[in-house]
Scaffold this active site. Structure first.
Site, PDB file in Angstrom:
ATOM      1  N   ASP A  10       0.883  -1.159   0.000  1.00  0.00           N
ATOM      2  CA  ASP A  10       0.000   0.000   0.000  1.00  0.00           C
ATOM      3  C   ASP A  10       0.922   1.209   0.000  1.00  0.00           C
ATOM      4  OD1 ASP A  10      -1.563   2.168   0.707  1.00  0.00           O
ATOM      5  OD2 ASP A  10      -2.657   1.119   2.295  1.00  0.00           O
ATOM      6  N   GLN A  32       2.761   4.143   2.855  1.00  0.00           N
ATOM      7  CA  GLN A  32       2.329   3.470   4.096  1.00  0.00           C
ATOM      8  C   GLN A  32       3.119   2.194   4.421  1.00  0.00           C
ATOM      9  OE1 GLN A  32      -2.039   2.945   5.100  1.00  0.00           O
ATOM     10  NE2 GLN A  32      -1.534   0.806   4.718  1.00  0.00           N
ATOM     11  N   TYR A  91       0.736  -0.023  14.977  1.00  0.00           N
ATOM     12  CA  TYR A  91      -0.180  -0.146  13.857  1.00  0.00           C
ATOM     13  C   TYR A  91       0.171   0.855  12.765  1.00  0.00           C
ATOM     14  CZ  TYR A  91      -4.380  -0.343  11.108  1.00  0.00           C
ATOM     15  OH  TYR A  91      -5.248  -0.470  10.075  1.00  0.00           O
ATOM     16  N   LYS A 145      -2.399  -2.407   7.409  1.00  0.00           N
ATOM     17  CA  LYS A 145      -2.440  -3.834   7.627  1.00  0.00           C
ATOM     18  C   LYS A 145      -1.665  -4.657   6.628  1.00  0.00           C
ATOM     19  CE  LYS A 145      -6.539  -4.103   7.620  1.00  0.00           C
ATOM     20  NZ  LYS A 145      -6.390  -2.746   7.094  1.00  0.00           N
ATOM     21  N   GLN A 197      -5.251 -28.119 -10.963  1.00  0.00           N
ATOM     22  CA  GLN A 197      -5.445 -29.226 -11.944  1.00  0.00           C
ATOM     23  C   GLN A 197      -4.301 -30.251 -11.930  1.00  0.00           C
ATOM     24  OE1 GLN A 197      -9.026 -27.445 -13.263  1.00  0.00           O
ATOM     25  NE2 GLN A 197      -8.315 -29.468 -13.783  1.00  0.00           N
ATOM     26  N   ARG A 201      -9.793   0.349  10.492  1.00  0.00           N
ATOM     27  CA  ARG A 201      -8.677   0.648  11.392  1.00  0.00           C
ATOM     28  C   ARG A 201      -7.942  -0.613  11.839  1.00  0.00           C
ATOM     29  NH1 ARG A 201      -9.368   6.032  13.246  1.00  0.00           N
ATOM     30  NH2 ARG A 201     -11.277   6.884  12.382  1.00  0.00           N
ATOM     31  N   ASP A 225     -14.922   1.140   5.391  1.00  0.00           N
ATOM     32  CA  ASP A 225     -13.630   0.771   4.773  1.00  0.00           C
ATOM     33  C   ASP A 225     -13.584  -0.703   4.368  1.00  0.00           C
ATOM     34  OD1 ASP A 225     -12.747   3.335   5.025  1.00  0.00           O
ATOM     35  OD2 ASP A 225     -11.164   2.902   6.491  1.00  0.00           O
TER      36      ASP A 225
HETATM   37  P1  13P Z   1      -8.935 -32.110 -15.720  1.00  0.00           P
HETATM   38  O1  13P Z   1      -8.882 -33.597 -15.530  1.00  0.00           O
HETATM   39  O2  13P Z   1      -9.036 -31.707 -17.151  1.00  0.00           O
HETATM   40  O3  13P Z   1      -7.863 -31.396 -14.971  1.00  0.00           O
HETATM   41  O4  13P Z   1     -10.335 -31.587 -15.114  1.00  0.00           O
HETATM   42  C1  13P Z   1     -10.891 -32.179 -14.031  1.00  0.00           C
HETATM   43  C2  13P Z   1     -12.263 -31.682 -13.913  1.00  0.00           C
HETATM   44  O5  13P Z   1     -13.204 -32.355 -14.242  1.00  0.00           O
HETATM   45  C3  13P Z   1     -12.443 -30.329 -13.338  1.00  0.00           C
HETATM   46  O6  13P Z   1     -13.731 -30.169 -12.833  1.00  0.00           O
HETATM   47  P1  13P Z   2      -5.147  -0.606   4.866  1.00  0.00           P
HETATM   48  O1  13P Z   2      -4.301  -1.510   5.731  1.00  0.00           O
HETATM   49  O2  13P Z   2      -5.751  -1.331   3.718  1.00  0.00           O
HETATM   50  O3  13P Z   2      -4.377   0.605   4.481  1.00  0.00           O
HETATM   51  O4  13P Z   2      -6.386  -0.147   5.737  1.00  0.00           O
HETATM   52  C1  13P Z   2      -6.214   0.636   6.839  1.00  0.00           C
HETATM   53  C2  13P Z   2      -7.463   0.705   7.633  1.00  0.00           C
HETATM   54  O5  13P Z   2      -7.473   0.330   8.764  1.00  0.00           O
HETATM   55  C3  13P Z   2      -8.661   1.233   6.999  1.00  0.00           C
HETATM   56  O6  13P Z   2      -9.752   1.280   7.880  1.00  0.00           O
HETATM   57 MG    MG Z   3      -4.137   2.010   3.244  1.00  0.00          MG
HETATM   58 MG    MG Z   4      -4.851  -2.301   2.154  1.00  0.00          MG
END
Ligand code: 13P
Ligand code: 13P
Ligand code: MG
Ligand code: MG
Length: 370
Positions: A11, A94, A233, A236, A246, A270, A291
């Site tokens: 961030d 940040q 803090y 985050k 697969q 927060r 948020d």
């Molecule tokens: P594959 O055997 O082609 O990986 O796919 C398995 C399947 O049926 C996915 O849902």
């Molecule tokens: P971020 O960690 O995504 O910056 O968010 C901070 C936050 O606490 C927003 O409420």
């Molecule tokens: Mg942020």
């Molecule tokens: Mg973030």
């Protein structure tokens, strides 16, 4: 030659507040990675965001923890931080917690998930990008995907994954790790990873009898905890994860099925509240209400000789509408709790927030009672 899939995020400034990433920051990141691709530091890349986190998805052949690739990510985030400062974005820089790059972005603020592996004939890789939550948010879906037979039909009916997987779990407080085998140690695994603020799934490995190489992870999660790095803090540790799918692994649909329960995660508003994890498209990956609520984006790629296809925005699908509705219903319910636990995090998890400062003010007014 082995391929390395690296997802590195930070961030470096929110728009507005902590809602999303300004497109100018993505443009700067794109230019920086394009240049690095021309210089052959990386083979391919994709730049995107989830909430206010700028996400660099890169492929190369230099292995995990490669200094040049980490330095590239660091310098890209620095350039984007500069732009964020020019634009006056919120919390510019940040997650850039260090003054100088020292060889690896780990412990410096950005989050990292990386896997080095031998490509199969066809290699589907899904990256999960989360905002307003913490690394432990991956515990539940990763368990469902690789260990729950009610989620992953292949564990029951496909001989190539019937014997199960090995989970590497980190104790992020004590800085220790342990390897647990499923299904035989499933209950031990759950005993740990149910405590998601302390024990986090770091990687998943195939078992010895798998046709995939035993030492090559099939999934990896970023586990950086910002407050442990910064001591307080600072925003985050919004995590990222990589899951291969697969042929000897869960199918793409079994991987996505792990995100159909809007499970409760911490890190909302927060960094101090629990809330449901809502799977969304990139277009809807902006954190608005209180948020949040916490969000997860899934981008699916096919990989060939370390080149990636355009991503498929996998949660951009009506099949996930009900989960989203449920997440919104849980959002309403939990928001009505206001400052009460368990919407607000328990006291021990509030230690690194601004709450102790409020408590300190009240300290002298407390008198012993008989
Ligand atoms: P594959 O055997 O082609 O990986 O796919 C398995 C399947 O049926 C996915 O849902
Ligand atoms: P971020 O960690 O995504 O910056 O968010 C901070 C936050 O606490 C927003 O409420
Ligand atoms: Mg942020
Ligand atoms: Mg973030």
């Amino acid at each position: 030659m082995k391929t390395t899939f690296s997802v590195i995020k930070a961030d470096v400034g929110g728009w507005p507040g902590h809602a999303t990433v300004h497109p100018d920051l993505e443009k700067i990141a794109y230019k920086s990675l394009l240049e690095a691709q021309r210089e052959k530091i990386i083979t391919d890349f994709h730049v995107t965001h989830c909430g206010d986190d700028l996400e660099l998805i890169m492929t190369h052949t230099n292995g995990a923890d490669c200094k040049e690739v980490h330095e590239l990510a660091w310098n890209t985030f620095l350039a984007a931080t500069e732009k964020a400062r020019d634009l006056g974005l919120y919390g510019a820089g940040q997650d850039m917690l260090s003054d100088a790059f020292s060889g690896n972005v780990r412990g410096m603020g950005p989050g990292v998930a990386e896997i080095e592996f031998t490509e199969r004939k066809a290699e589907p890789v899904i990256t999960f990008l989360m905002d307003k939550t913490e690394p432990g948010a991956f515990n539940y879906p990763i368990f469902k995907i690789f260990a729950d037979p009610f989620n992953t039909a292949g564990l029951v009916i496909d001989p190539s994954i019937h014997s199960g997987f090995i989970f590497e779990v980190w104790d992020i407080q004590e800085h220790k790790h342990v390897f647990l085998r499923t299904p035989e140690e499933m209950y031990d695994l759950l005993a740990l990873i149910g405590a998601k603020s302390r024990f986090v799934v770091k990687r998943v490995f195939p078992k010895e009898d798998s046709k995939l190489p035993a030492k090559e992870p099939v999934s990896a999660i970023s586990t950086e905890k910002l407050y442990q790095i910064a001591g307080e803090y600072v925003g985050k540790d919004d995590p990222v994860g990589i899951v291969r799918a697969q042929s000897g692994l869960p199918a793409v649909g079994e991987v996505l099925e792990g995100f159909t329960n809007a499970h409760l995660v911490s890190g909302w508003m927060r960094g101090s509240h629990n809330g449901p994890l809502m799977p969304v498209s990139v277009k809807d990956a902006k954190c608005t209400r209180f948020d949040g609520p916490p969000r997860v984006v899934a981008l699916g790629f096919q990989l060939k000789n370390a080149k990636i296809t355009q991503p498929v925005d996998l949660f951009d699908d009506p099949a996930f509408n009900r989960v989203r509705e449920e997440a919104l219903h849980i959002t309403d319910y939990m928001r009505r709790m206001g400052p009460f636990e368990p919407h607000r995090l328990p006291m021990e998890d509030m230690e690194y927030t601004t709450l102790p400062k409020v408590m300190k003010k009240l300290g002298t007014r407390f008198k012993k009672f008989k």
